[in-house]
Design a protein around this motif. Structure first.
Motif, short mmCIF file in Angstrom:
data_model
loop_
_atom_site.label_atom_id
_atom_site.label_comp_id
_atom_site.label_asym_id
_atom_site.label_seq_id
_atom_site.Cartn_x
_atom_site.Cartn_y
_atom_site.Cartn_z
N ASP A 215 48.82 -7.24 60.32
CA ASP A 215 47.72 -7.05 61.27
C ASP A 215 47.01 -8.37 61.55
OD1 ASP A 215 48.29 -4.37 61.36
OD2 ASP A 215 46.70 -3.77 59.98
N SER A 216 46.77 -9.15 60.50
CA SER A 216 46.07 -10.42 60.68
C SER A 216 46.89 -11.39 61.52
CB SER A 216 45.75 -11.02 59.32
OG SER A 216 45.00 -12.21 59.47
N LEU A 217 48.18 -11.47 61.25
CA LEU A 217 49.04 -12.41 61.98
C LEU A 217 49.19 -12.00 63.44
CD1 LEU A 217 51.77 -13.07 59.26
CD2 LEU A 217 50.13 -14.73 60.16
N ILE A 218 49.28 -10.71 63.71
CA ILE A 218 49.38 -10.25 65.09
C ILE A 218 48.11 -10.60 65.86
CG2 ILE A 218 49.39 -8.17 66.52
CD1 ILE A 218 51.45 -6.97 64.61
N ASP A 219 46.97 -10.34 65.26
CA ASP A 219 45.69 -10.66 65.90
C ASP A 219 45.57 -12.17 66.11
OD1 ASP A 219 43.04 -10.96 66.67
OD2 ASP A 219 42.22 -9.66 65.13
N TYR A 238 59.35 -0.01 55.51
CA TYR A 238 58.85 0.82 56.59
C TYR A 238 57.83 1.85 56.11
CZ TYR A 238 62.19 -1.16 59.89
OH TYR A 238 62.87 -2.02 60.70
N SER A 239 57.89 2.21 54.84
CA SER A 239 56.94 3.19 54.31
C SER A 239 55.52 2.65 54.28
CB SER A 239 57.35 3.61 52.90
OG SER A 239 57.37 2.50 52.02
N GLU A 240 55.35 1.33 54.37
CA GLU A 240 54.03 0.71 54.29
C GLU A 240 53.38 0.50 55.65
OE1 GLU A 240 52.56 0.29 51.41
OE2 GLU A 240 54.37 1.05 50.41
N PHE A 241 54.10 0.81 56.74
CA PHE A 241 53.59 0.58 58.10
C PHE A 241 53.64 1.88 58.90
CE2 PHE A 241 55.64 -3.34 56.61
CZ PHE A 241 54.61 -4.25 56.73
N PHE A 244 56.37 -0.05 62.25
CA PHE A 244 56.58 -1.49 62.22
C PHE A 244 57.26 -1.99 63.49
CE2 PHE A 244 59.36 -5.11 61.37
CZ PHE A 244 58.49 -6.02 60.80
N ASP A 245 58.36 -1.39 63.86
CA ASP A 245 59.15 -1.89 64.99
C ASP A 245 58.35 -1.87 66.29
OD1 ASP A 245 61.43 -2.44 63.46
OD2 ASP A 245 62.14 -0.38 63.63
N ALA A 246 57.65 -0.77 66.55
CA ALA A 246 56.87 -0.67 67.79
C ALA A 246 55.72 -1.67 67.78
CB ALA A 246 56.34 0.75 67.95
N LYS A 247 55.09 -1.82 66.63
CA LYS A 247 53.94 -2.71 66.53
C LYS A 247 54.35 -4.15 66.79
CE LYS A 247 49.82 -2.87 63.67
NZ LYS A 247 49.20 -2.35 62.45
N VAL A 248 55.45 -4.56 66.19
CA VAL A 248 55.91 -5.95 66.35
C VAL A 248 56.43 -6.17 67.77
CG1 VAL A 248 57.65 -7.61 65.59
CG2 VAL A 248 56.39 -6.27 63.90
N SER A 249 57.13 -5.19 68.28
CA SER A 249 57.68 -5.32 69.64
C SER A 249 56.57 -5.49 70.68
CB SER A 249 58.53 -4.09 69.97
OG SER A 249 59.05 -4.16 71.26
N ALA A 250 55.44 -4.84 70.44
CA ALA A 250 54.34 -4.90 71.41
C ALA A 250 53.45 -6.13 71.22
CB ALA A 250 53.49 -3.64 71.29
N ALA A 251 53.63 -6.83 70.13
CA ALA A 251 52.73 -7.96 69.81
C ALA A 251 53.17 -9.23 70.53
CB ALA A 251 52.71 -8.20 68.30
N PRO A 252 52.28 -9.87 71.26
CA PRO A 252 52.65 -11.13 71.91
C PRO A 252 52.82 -12.26 70.89
CG PRO A 252 50.30 -10.69 72.20
CD PRO A 252 50.89 -9.48 71.55
N HIS A 253 53.84 -13.08 71.12
CA HIS A 253 54.09 -14.28 70.32
C HIS A 253 54.47 -13.95 68.86
CE1 HIS A 253 52.20 -15.90 73.85
NE2 HIS A 253 51.04 -15.37 73.52
N VAL A 254 55.04 -12.75 68.65
CA VAL A 254 55.54 -12.34 67.34
C VAL A 254 56.99 -11.91 67.50
CG1 VAL A 254 55.26 -10.75 65.39
CG2 VAL A 254 53.23 -11.60 66.60
#
Length: 397
Positions: A215-219, A238-241, A244-254
């Protein structure tokens, strides 16, 4: 005489299992692996390593894993029939330690058992009934062990000595890069700043299991608007998120590029970044504060500047050697301030400090592999040999 090792693996998809098996083989041992599946078997290409599947387990499903261990014990005699008689049994994590004594009794009650624990599970630290039961189980099954292998001195000082109830000699094996093929190891490392107008790149590689870091790195990446990119590689828990895949895919510059092979791919993936993310909040204040992660050694060997958290064992490692950046927190605004002031000159200074560190700080070579096997052989009454690998301490409750 070749040392025959039976390695009981908690997770056949864990890259660290492959590294330990290759280390033992390089030291002259013959290795048979029996373990649980959670994903793709990392030993599938190691044709001279017989691998036996004991069952399937899942992340974050403790009750299911207990059931899998009980089921495995019921069929262990059949599963291990026909394998080479082991001279030593190594049990990785508590769930396989619970099988090790029974496995030994199938061959010879004098077969020594080694307990390998490279992470302290949160339940072992719980102050409630679950934690007490877990520690009692560890003491019960650990009574059969002759040696404890762990990867950080902070694990010994903060858990094994004061709280585990175990009374074992300890062998410290840090999570260094296995360096058996010179062509895979960098001859030297030097600062490699981004070309004009290109972003700084931070690599977070290996076991990706920290929601707070993600979360911190995406922000942070969004705030920097293309001046910093975050590169993720490895195996997400994956059990900790939430997703994960959708969140990272939607994040700019990640970016997420999946799994990699260690050590085969290390030069390429670390050569693609300037900094290593060496911060972990997965079990904040406990295991995360005590560990020395793989990425710390991988990045150091390949010249990537570590970013660590002050007050943790990783932070102390970095500060003692003056080789990276330590932060009081990992909030997006803290990271933003760090990189707003990151110049090519400052980066070059940080990277050059890594380049003068002795390579043996980062790598496990042939001599260390042989010393490990010699130390294990010394545990067997009929295979005594000089213990070239020193015992760093003794765990006493």
């Amino acid at each position: 005489m070749t040392l025959n090792v039976l390695y009981l693996a908690h997770d056949l998809a864990d890259a660290a299992i492959r590294r330990r098996v290759l280390t033992l083989k390089a030291g002259g041992a013959s290795v048979t692996v029996a373990g649980f599946e959670r994903g793709a078997n990392v030993l599938s290409d190691e044709r001279d390593v017989p691998t036996i599947v004991l069952g399937r387990t899942a992340d974050a499903r403790f009750a299911q894993r207990i059931g899998a261990v009980v089921a495995a014990r019921m069929v262990l005699k059949r599963k291990l029939s026909g394998i080479t008689r082991p001279d030593v049994i190594i049990a990785r994590n508590l769930e396989t330690l619970a099988l090790a004594g029974h496995a030994a009794s199938l061959f010879d009650r004098n077969v020594p058992v080694v307990y390998e624990c490279l992470d302290i599970h949160r339940l072992l630290l719980d102050e409630g009934i679950k934690g007490r039961l877990m520690r009692q189980a560890q003491r019960f099954f650990g009574n059969r062990a002759s040696l404890l292998i762990t990867s950080s001195p902070a694990f010994v000082e903060n858990f094994f000595k004061p709280r585990s109830g175990l009374d074992l000699p300890v062998l410290l094996l840090e999570n260094k890069v296995l360096a058996l093929k010179p062509e895979l190891m960098p001859a030297s490392v030097a600062p490699r700043p981004p070309r004009q107008g290109a972003p700084w790149r931070i690599g977070w590689f290996g076991a990706i299991r920290c929601r707070k870091s993600l979360d911190s790195l995406i922000d942070f990446a969004a705030r920097m608007d293309g001046r910093v990119q975050i590169v993720l590689r490895g195996r997400p828990a994956y059990s900790e998120f939430d997703d994960f895949d959708a969140k990272v895919s939607a994040a700019p510059h990640v970016e997420f590029h999946g799994a990699y092979r260690n050590p085969e791919d290390l030069a390429a993936i670390y050569g693609d970044v300037h900094f290593t993310w060496a911060i972990d909040f997965f079990e904040e204040g406990l295991n995360s504060s005590w560990l020395l992660p793989n990425r710390l050694y991988e990045g150091g060997l390949h010249g990537a500047v570590p970013i660590a958290l002050s007050g943790t064992e990783t932070g102390r490692f970095v500060e003692k050697r003056d080789i990276g950046v330590t932060l009081d927190n990992a909030m997006p605004e803290t990271l933003e301030a760090l990189f707003e002031g990151m110049t090519e000159a400052r980066y070059a200074d940080l990277a050059s400090r890594i380049s003068i560190i002795e390579r043996n700080q980062w790598i496990t070579g042939q001599a260390e592999c042989q010393a490990l096997v010699s130390r294990l052989a010394a545990l067997h009454p009929n295979l005594s040999s000089p213990a070239d690998m020193p015992v760093v301490s003794t765990v006493q409750s």
